[in-house]
Design a protein around this motif. Structure first.
Motif, short mmCIF file in Angstrom:
data_model
loop_
_atom_site.label_atom_id
_atom_site.label_comp_id
_atom_site.label_asym_id
_atom_site.label_seq_id
_atom_site.Cartn_x
_atom_site.Cartn_y
_atom_site.Cartn_z
N GLN A 1 36.54 35.80 33.05
CA GLN A 1 36.62 35.45 34.47
C GLN A 1 36.57 33.94 34.68
O GLN A 1 37.27 33.41 35.54
CB GLN A 1 35.51 36.15 35.24
CG GLN A 1 35.80 37.62 35.40
CD GLN A 1 34.87 38.31 36.36
OE1 GLN A 1 34.40 37.70 37.31
NE2 GLN A 1 34.62 39.57 36.10
N THR A 2 35.75 33.27 33.90
CA THR A 2 35.67 31.81 34.03
C THR A 2 37.01 31.18 33.66
O THR A 2 37.48 30.27 34.34
CB THR A 2 34.55 31.25 33.14
OG1 THR A 2 33.31 31.87 33.52
CG2 THR A 2 34.41 29.75 33.29
N ALA A 3 37.64 31.69 32.62
CA ALA A 3 38.96 31.17 32.21
C ALA A 3 40.01 31.41 33.30
O ALA A 3 40.85 30.54 33.55
CB ALA A 3 39.39 31.80 30.90
N VAL B 1 31.01 30.33 37.31
CA VAL B 1 30.19 29.21 36.83
C VAL B 1 28.71 29.46 37.16
O VAL B 1 27.83 29.28 36.32
CB VAL B 1 30.66 27.87 37.44
CG1 VAL B 1 29.66 26.75 37.15
CG2 VAL B 1 32.03 27.50 36.92
N GLY B 2 28.45 29.91 38.38
CA GLY B 2 27.07 30.18 38.78
C GLY B 2 26.42 31.26 37.95
O GLY B 2 25.25 31.15 37.56
N THR B 3 27.15 32.31 37.65
CA THR B 3 26.60 33.39 36.84
C THR B 3 26.34 32.90 35.42
O THR B 3 25.30 33.22 34.82
CB THR B 3 27.55 34.61 36.84
OG1 THR B 3 27.73 35.04 38.20
CG2 THR B 3 26.98 35.75 36.03
N TYR C 1 22.35 29.91 43.89
CA TYR C 1 22.98 30.29 45.16
C TYR C 1 24.25 31.08 44.96
O TYR C 1 24.56 32.00 45.71
CB TYR C 1 23.18 29.09 46.08
CG TYR C 1 24.52 28.39 46.04
CD1 TYR C 1 25.64 28.94 46.67
CD2 TYR C 1 24.67 27.18 45.41
CE1 TYR C 1 26.86 28.31 46.64
CE2 TYR C 1 25.90 26.53 45.38
CZ TYR C 1 26.98 27.11 46.00
OH TYR C 1 28.18 26.48 45.98
N ALA C 2 25.01 30.77 43.92
CA ALA C 2 26.26 31.49 43.69
C ALA C 2 26.02 32.95 43.34
O ALA C 2 26.71 33.84 43.84
CB ALA C 2 27.06 30.80 42.58
N THR D 1 22.45 31.71 31.37
CA THR D 1 22.09 30.86 30.23
C THR D 1 20.80 30.10 30.46
O THR D 1 20.09 29.81 29.52
CB THR D 1 23.21 29.87 29.88
OG1 THR D 1 23.51 29.06 31.01
CG2 THR D 1 24.45 30.60 29.39
N THR D 2 20.46 29.79 31.70
CA THR D 2 19.23 29.05 31.95
C THR D 2 18.03 29.96 32.20
O THR D 2 16.91 29.61 31.88
CB THR D 2 19.37 28.07 33.14
OG1 THR D 2 19.72 28.80 34.31
CG2 THR D 2 20.43 27.02 32.85
#
Length: 172
Positions: free
Chosen positions: A77-79, A116-118, A9-10, A123-124
């Motif tokens: 970006q996550t950091a 986080v969503g990306t 969804y993200a 990765t999945t």
């Protein structure tokens, strides 16, 4: 406890905003509700412009020329959006994880959710599952959530347009 489906969804929300930018802050919030986000955002005058910057930063990840570069940009970006994962129970959804802190602004929340969503999506499902539409001249973002992982176009219309072009080229 359910695991919040941030990956799909993200990324779909980020692509939706990138492909069809809302005219104002209310349009952004409406889009977040349509995709399933239920948390309220504090209202700030800078939300619309700062959210555009978040989306533009996310597009840098989409357009990265290689997987290592994509990972580097996503990690940066996550950091910058770091928030501790935490258990929450709101709006009758049951216990689930949020990757954002309470009281953050709309752009801060969306940066956290998008990064986080990306990361979860790539990765999945695979690093190749985020790209631009291959139909000329379209440049919309394609989030590949198909079973076989071969989605190349943003819509059936673009897929048909590309097929017609290939057919006409063969005929010429």
């Amino acid at each position: 406890m359910q695991l919040n489906p941030y990956g799909e969804y993200a990324v779909l929300l980020a692509a939706s905003l990138a492909n069809d930018w809302p005219a104002d802050r209310d349009g952004i919030e409406q889009r977040t509700r349509e995709i399933g986000m239920t948390m309220p955002f504090p209202r700030l005058a800078s939300d619309h412009g700062e959210t555009r910057s978040v989306v533009d930063d996310w597009l840098d990840i989409v357009d990265a020329p290689s997987d290592p570069e994509r990972a580097l940009l996503l990690n940066l970006q996550t950091a910058s959006a770091s928030a501790y994962p935490r258990l929450v129970d709101h709006d009758g959804e049951g216990w689930h994880l949020h990757y954002r802190d309470d009281g953050q602004s709309m752009p801060q929340v969306l940066r956290s959710v998008f990064s986080v969503g990306t990361a979860l999506h790539l990765t999945t499902r695979g690093m190749h599952r985020l790209r631009r539409c291959e139909a000329e001249p379209c440049s919309k973002v394609v989030v590949d959530v198909t079973r076989n992982g071969r989605q190349r176009y943003c819509s059936v219309r673009c897929a048909n347009r590309a097929a017609v072009r290939r057919h006409r080229k063969r005929q010429a």
